[in-house]
Design an enzyme around this catalytic site. Sequence first.
Site, PDB file in Angstrom:
ATOM      1  N   ASN A  34       1.591   6.389   5.101  1.00  0.00           N
ATOM      2  CA  ASN A  34       0.798   7.437   4.459  1.00  0.00           C
ATOM      3  C   ASN A  34       0.598   7.128   2.975  1.00  0.00           C
ATOM      4  OD1 ASN A  34       2.894   8.988   2.812  1.00  0.00           O
ATOM      5  ND2 ASN A  34       3.876   8.848   4.813  1.00  0.00           N
TER       6      ASN A  34
ATOM      7  N   ALA B 159       1.875   8.064   0.276  1.00  0.00           N
ATOM      8  CA  ALA B 159       3.055   7.960  -0.586  1.00  0.00           C
ATOM      9  C   ALA B 159       3.748   6.602  -0.438  1.00  0.00           C
ATOM     10  CB  ALA B 159       4.036   9.086  -0.288  1.00  0.00           C
ATOM     11  N   CYS B 160       3.286   5.768   0.474  1.00  0.00           N
ATOM     12  CA  CYS B 160       3.874   4.452   0.695  1.00  0.00           C
ATOM     13  C   CYS B 160       3.101   3.391  -0.078  1.00  0.00           C
ATOM     14  CB  CYS B 160       3.840   4.093   2.185  1.00  0.00           C
ATOM     15  SG  CYS B 160       4.716   5.252   3.245  1.00  0.00           S
ATOM     16  N   ASP B 161       3.825   2.380  -0.528  1.00  0.00           N
ATOM     17  CA  ASP B 161       3.173   1.230  -1.145  1.00  0.00           C
ATOM     18  C   ASP B 161       3.765  -0.041  -0.533  1.00  0.00           C
ATOM     19  OD1 ASP B 161       5.639   0.700  -2.463  1.00  0.00           O
ATOM     20  OD2 ASP B 161       5.001   1.748  -4.276  1.00  0.00           O
TER      21      ASP B 161
END
Length: 169
Positions: free
Chosen positions: A45, A47-49
């Site tokens: 999503n 908020a992930c990198d």
Amino acid sequence: MLSEGADAPRFELPALVDGEERRVELSEYLGDDVVILAFYPADFNPACDAESCDLDELDLFTMQKDVRILGISPDSLYSHRAFAGQYDLKVPLLADTDGEVARQYGVDLVDDLGQRLTERAVAVVDHDGTITYTWSTDDMTELPRVDDIKDALAETGGDDTAFARYRVG
């Protein structure tokens, strides 16, 4: 989101646990553990990198012997396997593909494009199945405050349990 003091709705979902596919019931943890239910919108999503994901900070609770964390999203076990592999997650990931558990907890949502997702939310469930802490947001980039969850865990089970838990953690 359900309010603090409410009984946690019981559920059973397909899950990826330690790389194995199986069914997980909330009731299998109650009585022995405090359970952190971590609802999140989707694997991979916003908020992930490349380096980290939204469940990374909550993963630290897996080191506490009487605390269990369960990640719940609308994604399939196939997606969960890729997500766990990418970020080396140890948290069990539960597949709420029909959104029933999210609806029971009041964290289901449909985005502007009509996608069924789950709000980012946390519920702490005590040994008796009572919700002692809640937090939720529909902002996919906002993350839960880990210190607030620690405080909620300290209040759950009394001071002796909390002292022993944080001496180890």
